[in-house]
Design a protein around this motif. Sequence first.
Motif, mmCIF file in Angstrom:
data_model
loop_
_atom_site.group_PDB
_atom_site.id
_atom_site.type_symbol
_atom_site.label_atom_id
_atom_site.label_comp_id
_atom_site.label_asym_id
_atom_site.label_seq_id
_atom_site.Cartn_x
_atom_site.Cartn_y
_atom_site.Cartn_z
ATOM 1 N N GLU A 71 -2.407 11.411 -1.721
ATOM 2 C CA GLU A 71 -3.431 10.715 -0.931
ATOM 3 C C GLU A 71 -3.632 9.293 -1.428
ATOM 4 O O GLU A 71 -3.807 8.364 -0.627
ATOM 5 C CB GLU A 71 -4.738 11.505 -0.980
ATOM 6 N N GLN A 72 -3.581 9.115 -2.738
ATOM 7 C CA GLN A 72 -3.717 7.773 -3.288
ATOM 8 C C GLN A 72 -2.542 6.898 -2.849
ATOM 9 O O GLN A 72 -2.725 5.732 -2.476
ATOM 10 C CB GLN A 72 -3.783 7.824 -4.813
ATOM 11 N N ALA A 73 -1.330 7.471 -2.885
ATOM 12 C CA ALA A 73 -0.140 6.711 -2.471
ATOM 13 C C ALA A 73 -0.205 6.353 -0.988
ATOM 14 O O ALA A 73 0.116 5.222 -0.598
ATOM 15 C CB ALA A 73 1.119 7.517 -2.774
ATOM 16 N N ILE A 74 -0.626 7.293 -0.167
ATOM 17 C CA ILE A 74 -0.728 7.042 1.274
ATOM 18 C C ILE A 74 -1.748 5.931 1.549
ATOM 19 O O ILE A 74 -1.499 5.019 2.349
ATOM 20 C CB ILE A 74 -1.121 8.338 2.017
ATOM 21 N N ASN A 75 -2.895 6.009 0.870
ATOM 22 C CA ASN A 75 -3.965 5.035 1.112
ATOM 23 C C ASN A 75 -3.630 3.634 0.614
ATOM 24 O O ASN A 75 -4.095 2.634 1.179
ATOM 25 C CB ASN A 75 -5.263 5.520 0.463
ATOM 26 N N THR A 76 -2.832 3.553 -0.445
ATOM 27 C CA THR A 76 -2.516 2.239 -1.022
ATOM 28 C C THR A 76 -1.136 1.731 -0.603
ATOM 29 O O THR A 76 -0.767 0.610 -0.976
ATOM 30 C CB THR A 76 -2.571 2.299 -2.565
ATOM 31 N N PHE A 77 -0.407 2.508 0.161
ATOM 32 C CA PHE A 77 0.967 2.138 0.531
ATOM 33 C C PHE A 77 1.066 0.739 1.149
ATOM 34 O O PHE A 77 1.954 -0.041 0.779
ATOM 35 C CB PHE A 77 1.557 3.175 1.493
ATOM 36 N N PRO A 78 0.179 0.375 2.074
ATOM 37 C CA PRO A 78 0.313 -0.946 2.714
ATOM 38 C C PRO A 78 0.161 -2.131 1.755
ATOM 39 O O PRO A 78 0.639 -3.223 2.048
ATOM 40 C CB PRO A 78 -0.817 -0.942 3.754
#
Length: 199
Positions: A71-78
């Motif tokens: 979830e952290q990776a998905i949220n910070t991906f951009p």
Amino acid sequence: MRADARKRREHIITTTCELYRTHHHDSLTMDNIAEAAGVGIATLYRNFPDRFALDMACAHYLFTVVISWQEQAINTFPTNPARVWTSFNQTLFDKGLGSLVPALAPESLDELPEDISALRQTTEDNIATLIGLAKEQGLVHANITPGTYILGLITISRPPITALATISTNSHAPLLGLYLSGLKHGAMATSIGKHDEHP
């Protein structure tokens, strides 16, 4: 459950996960685990009546941790796709995914308790999302499926064979870089057609 009892239970689970990361599952007994956790065998069995119950508690813990990383990776991906993608995979690699998954997986996924099965599905959904984001950024080839990605990561993150470790110091670590580079180029067909065969 009292706070001290909850803390003891969590300590047993994290200790067991660390043991599974560094030792073969079947080489460890409940006595080994109790000793490593610093608890009596009766305390271990009071918390986990059998090995399967302990394994599923470890699986629940690990799925929950992995989901938080996802979830952290998905949220910070951009913010920085390449950095986030590399960091996420580095974390899974460093945590010994290749040892933990085989240790905790039952013979059939149908044997997983309902709550563990739901967590597993969430991790699969999150991986599909991450793979999709990585493909949009050219970090993963279009022909890489979530299943291929997971199997590949599990394979390269297994502990190196002791005898091979003498070939090169820290020889295991470069595998992640090679793997991530390979994901960009995609899976190569390995079957050889008749027109490609050499006499």
